[in-house]
Write a protein that holds these residues in place. Structure first.
Motif, PDB file in Angstrom:
ATOM      1  N   ALA A 218       0.844  -1.194   0.000  1.00  0.00           N
ATOM      2  CA  ALA A 218       0.000   0.000   0.000  1.00  0.00           C
ATOM      3  C   ALA A 218       0.878   1.243   0.000  1.00  0.00           C
ATOM      4  O   ALA A 218       1.897   1.281   0.683  1.00  0.00           O
ATOM      5  CB  ALA A 218      -0.879  -0.005   1.235  1.00  0.00           C
ATOM      6  N   GLY A 219       0.483   2.234  -0.776  1.00  0.00           N
ATOM      7  CA  GLY A 219       1.161   3.518  -0.704  1.00  0.00           C
ATOM      8  C   GLY A 219       2.457   3.595  -1.490  1.00  0.00           C
ATOM      9  O   GLY A 219       3.056   4.644  -1.590  1.00  0.00           O
ATOM     10  N   GLU A 242      -6.189   3.381  -1.873  1.00  0.00           N
ATOM     11  CA  GLU A 242      -6.273   2.569  -0.663  1.00  0.00           C
ATOM     12  C   GLU A 242      -7.403   3.123   0.205  1.00  0.00           C
ATOM     13  O   GLU A 242      -7.776   4.295   0.098  1.00  0.00           O
ATOM     14  CB  GLU A 242      -4.944   2.622   0.100  1.00  0.00           C
ATOM     15  N   THR A 243      -7.920   2.283   1.084  1.00  0.00           N
ATOM     16  CA  THR A 243      -9.005   2.713   1.959  1.00  0.00           C
ATOM     17  C   THR A 243      -8.597   3.961   2.750  1.00  0.00           C
ATOM     18  O   THR A 243      -9.405   4.870   2.952  1.00  0.00           O
ATOM     19  CB  THR A 243      -9.388   1.563   2.899  1.00  0.00           C
ATOM     20  N   SER A 244      -7.305   4.030   3.128  1.00  0.00           N
ATOM     21  CA  SER A 244      -6.822   5.189   3.897  1.00  0.00           C
ATOM     22  C   SER A 244      -6.891   6.478   3.086  1.00  0.00           C
ATOM     23  O   SER A 244      -6.806   7.566   3.639  1.00  0.00           O
ATOM     24  CB  SER A 244      -5.380   4.951   4.347  1.00  0.00           C
ATOM     25  N   GLN A 245      -7.043   6.364   1.767  1.00  0.00           N
ATOM     26  CA  GLN A 245      -7.079   7.558   0.914  1.00  0.00           C
ATOM     27  C   GLN A 245      -8.507   7.985   0.567  1.00  0.00           C
ATOM     28  O   GLN A 245      -8.695   8.879  -0.263  1.00  0.00           O
ATOM     29  CB  GLN A 245      -6.315   7.274  -0.394  1.00  0.00           C
ATOM     30  N   ARG A 246      -9.480   7.350   1.198  1.00  0.00           N
ATOM     31  CA  ARG A 246     -10.872   7.660   0.851  1.00  0.00           C
ATOM     32  C   ARG A 246     -11.198   9.136   0.913  1.00  0.00           C
ATOM     33  O   ARG A 246     -11.925   9.651   0.067  1.00  0.00           O
ATOM     34  CB  ARG A 246     -11.812   6.935   1.805  1.00  0.00           C
ATOM     35  N   GLU A 303     -11.317   0.932  -5.115  1.00  0.00           N
ATOM     36  CA  GLU A 303     -10.739   0.868  -3.779  1.00  0.00           C
ATOM     37  C   GLU A 303     -10.028  -0.473  -3.611  1.00  0.00           C
ATOM     38  O   GLU A 303     -10.627  -1.525  -3.805  1.00  0.00           O
ATOM     39  CB  GLU A 303     -11.825   0.994  -2.720  1.00  0.00           C
ATOM     40  N   PRO A 306      -7.756  -4.994   1.371  1.00  0.00           N
ATOM     41  CA  PRO A 306      -6.666  -4.918   2.351  1.00  0.00           C
ATOM     42  C   PRO A 306      -5.372  -5.574   1.866  1.00  0.00           C
ATOM     43  O   PRO A 306      -5.419  -6.570   1.142  1.00  0.00           O
ATOM     44  CB  PRO A 306      -7.219  -5.684   3.555  1.00  0.00           C
TER      45      PRO A 306
END
Ligand code: TXA
Ligand code: MG
Length: 327
Positions: A218-219, A242-246, A303, A306
Motif C-alpha cells: 500500500a502507498g 487505498e481505503t486510507s485515501q478515501r 478501492e 486490504p
C-alpha cells in the motif's frame, strides 16, 4: 459430430480453439506444433518473450513433458490437480521453444473444468493455452467475453486461419483469475504469479515458498506499466486508491464508479459493491471491469482490498488493471 470432436479436428489441423477452464478461458493450440503455437502469439498480439502455460489431462501426461518430476510436484499434483495451480519444471524437447519463450522450463497444469478435461482427453496431447484475450486486455471469464475479443473472426464464421476457429462454451469461470504459477525449477519454490492457491496452502506441502511479484505494498508509488510484465487494463482510465485515501476522493458525479469491497460512501454516486470475500471478488472481477469498460464512463476508481496475503492475488490483478490516482 460433437463440439469436442470438431475441436479436436481443428486442433490437429494446427488451428486455435478457445476453451473454458475454472480460472479463465484459454486460447488453445497443439503444444507440440510450433506453427500452431505461433498463431497464439499472432492472434493475441502477445510478445514472444512471454511463455505459455501447457494444459494436460492428468499427472501422467504432465510427467511426460517435464524433464524431471520431483516429489514436491507429485505431492502438489495430488493435492491441487485438477485445479488452479501451474507448476514450472524443466521441459522435455517435445515442447517447442516458442511455447516457453525460449526458456528451458515449462509451466504445466491440469485444469478443473469438465469441458477442458474432455477436450484434453479427446485431443490426447498437451494444449498450450494463454487467456483467450488480446494481449494487455482483461482476461475473459465467459464465452461471450471471448467472442467480444475476436469479433472479426466471429463475423467471418471463425474461418480466418489466424483467429480462433472455434469457441467452446462452458459457462462462467468459477475462479475468475488466472492460476497460481509456482516455479519448482530452482532451489526454493517460488510463486511467479499469485492466484487462488496461496503460499500458505503450498508451504505445508513444499516447505518455504518465496513470493515474487506478489501484491505491491500500500502507498508505494505507481509501478510503471513497463515494470509489470503484462498490463491487463480496461480502456477507460482506471485508478486505484487505498481505503486510507478515501478522504481524498472527490468524484464530481460525471459517471464515476467506485468498485469497493468494503463499506460504501453514498456521496460518491454510482457505486459497484464487490464481495467482501477474496474468492468471490476474484470470480466477478474481470466481468465487472469489462462491463464498466463498456459503459462509457469517464473514469473508474477502484478501492484496493486490504494488503494482506488472502487478498494477494486480487491486489496483484488490480495493480495491473489500474493506475495510481493522480491526487
Ligand atoms: O489460469 C491460467 O493459468 C490460464 C488458463 C487459460 O489456464 N492461462 C494463463 O496462461 O494464464 P498464460 O499463458 O497467460 O500464462 C502465462 C504466464 C506467464 O506470464 C508466466 O507468468 C507464467 O505463466 N509462465 C508460463 N510458463 C512459464 C515458464 N516456463 N517459466 C516461468 N513462468 C512461466
Ligand atoms: Mg493472459
Amino acid at each position: 459430430m460433437s463440439d469436442i470432436d470438431r475441436a479436436v479436428e481443428v486442433l490437429k489441423q494446427g488451428r486455435l480453439v478457445a476453451f473454458p477452464t475454472e480460472t479463465v478461458y484459454g486460447l488453445g493450440a497443439d503444444a507440440t506444433n510450433a506453427r500452431a503455437v505461433g498463431k497464439i502469439y499472432s492472434t493475441k498480439g502477445r510478445p514472444g518473450t512471454n511463455p505459455l502455460i501447457v494444459h494436460v489431462a492428468s499427472v501422467e501426461v504432465a510427467r511426460r513433458y517435464a524433464g524431471v518430476w520431483p516429489g514436491a510436484a507429485e505431492r502438489l499434483a495430488e493435492r491441487f490437480w485438477p485445479g488452479p495451480l501451474t507448476i514450472v519444471l524443466p521441459k522435455m524437447p517435445a515442447i517447442p521453444g516458442n511455447v516457453t519463450a525460449g526458456l528451458g522450463t515449462v509451466g504445466l497444469r491440469v485444469p478443473d473444468h469438465p469441458l477442458a478435461l474432455e477436450l484434453l482427453r479427446a485431443f490426447d496431447g498437451p494444449l498450450a493455452g494463454p487467456s483467450a484475450n488480446r494481449s494487455t486486455r482483461v482476461s475473459p471469464t465467459t464465452a461471450r467475453h471471448v467472442r467480444e475479443e475476436f469479433p472479426l473472426s466471429a463475423a467471418a464464421g471463425f474461418d480466418d486461419a489466424n483467429e480462433p476457429a472455434m469457441i467452446l462454451d462452458g459457462g462462467a469461470c468459477d475462479v475468475g483469475i488466472e492460476s497460481t504459477v509456482l516455479d519448482l525449477s530452482g532451489a526454493t519454490p517460488t510463486i511467479l504469479r499469485p492466484g487462488r492457491v496461496t503460499a500458505a496452502e503450498l508451504e505445508p506441502i513444499v516447505g518455504r515458498v518465496i513470493v515474487r511479484g506478489g501484491s505491491v505494498e500500500a502507498g508505494t508509488p505507481a509501478a510503471s506499466p513497463g515494470q509489470q510484465d503484462v498490463h491487463y487494463a480496461p480502456s477507460t482510465p482506471t485508478y486505484r486508491f487505498e481505503t486510507s485515501q478515501r478522504g481524498l476522493i472527490t468524484p464530481d458525479g460525471h459517471g464515476i464508479v467506485v468498485v469497493s469491497p468494503l463499506r460504501i460512501f453514498k456521496e460518491w454516486g454510482p457505486i459497484v459493491a464487490m464481495p467482501n470475500d477474496p474468492a468471490e471478488y476474484a470470480q466477478h472481477l474481470y466481468a465487472v471491469l469489462r462491463k464498466l469498460d463498456a459503459s462509457g464512463l469517464r473514469a473508474i476508481f477502484v478501492e484496493m482490498p486490504p494488503d494482506v496475503p488472502a487478498w494477494g492475488a486480487v491486489r496483484d490483478r488490480l495493480m495491473r488493471a489500474t493506475q495510481v490516482m493522480p491526487l
